[in-house]
Scaffold this motif. Sequence first.
Motif, mmCIF file in Angstrom:
data_model
loop_
_atom_site.group_PDB
_atom_site.id
_atom_site.type_symbol
_atom_site.label_atom_id
_atom_site.label_comp_id
_atom_site.label_asym_id
_atom_site.label_seq_id
_atom_site.Cartn_x
_atom_site.Cartn_y
_atom_site.Cartn_z
ATOM 1 N N GLY A 70 0.844 -1.182 0.000
ATOM 2 C CA GLY A 70 0.000 0.000 0.000
ATOM 3 C C GLY A 70 0.884 1.238 0.000
ATOM 4 O O GLY A 70 2.112 1.139 0.028
ATOM 5 N N ALA A 71 0.284 2.403 -0.015
ATOM 6 C CA ALA A 71 1.063 3.641 -0.112
ATOM 7 C C ALA A 71 1.490 4.191 1.247
ATOM 8 O O ALA A 71 2.429 4.975 1.329
ATOM 9 C CB ALA A 71 0.265 4.698 -0.862
ATOM 10 N N GLY A 72 0.833 3.801 2.333
ATOM 11 C CA GLY A 72 1.083 4.378 3.656
ATOM 12 C C GLY A 72 2.516 4.342 4.132
ATOM 13 O O GLY A 72 3.067 5.364 4.534
ATOM 14 N N PRO A 73 3.170 3.182 4.117
ATOM 15 C CA PRO A 73 4.525 3.123 4.672
ATOM 16 C C PRO A 73 5.626 3.557 3.705
ATOM 17 O O PRO A 73 6.777 3.656 4.099
ATOM 18 C CB PRO A 73 4.690 1.647 5.035
ATOM 19 N N LEU A 74 5.303 3.823 2.442
ATOM 20 C CA LEU A 74 6.353 4.154 1.477
ATOM 21 C C LEU A 74 7.007 5.485 1.811
ATOM 22 O O LEU A 74 6.346 6.412 2.283
ATOM 23 C CB LEU A 74 5.780 4.198 0.060
ATOM 24 N N PRO A 75 8.312 5.586 1.576
ATOM 25 C CA PRO A 75 9.014 6.845 1.881
ATOM 26 C C PRO A 75 8.523 7.975 0.998
ATOM 27 O O PRO A 75 8.194 7.761 -0.167
ATOM 28 C CB PRO A 75 10.476 6.510 1.597
ATOM 29 N N ARG A 76 8.464 9.159 1.557
ATOM 30 C CA ARG A 76 8.051 10.334 0.783
ATOM 31 C C ARG A 76 9.153 10.796 -0.154
ATOM 32 O O ARG A 76 8.894 11.456 -1.149
ATOM 33 C CB ARG A 76 7.672 11.471 1.728
#
Length: 87
Positions: A70-76
């Motif tokens: 999912g997108a939540g834990p991905l680094p910005r």
Amino acid sequence: EGSQRFCGEHRLKVASRLRDVLLTRLTWETMGGLPGMLFTLQDAGRGGAAAVHGPAGLGSLVRSFRHFMGAGPLPRRVCEVVDGSAA
């Protein structure tokens, strides 16, 4: 993967202070624990907080994590170093 285990064994709270991750190569040995570390940061309320730096191809690799994380834990921020300069 060994970094998280080491920190746990020695009661080091890395998730609250980790800001940057540097990968020297894109091999399983160097980046195999990255998804787990990103999940740990999310569990600590810091999802996406750490920047990830590494060689060309890192951005594509991190984007591929979205399929199972999912997108939540991905680094910005993902910073690829190409020919000695950041891209």
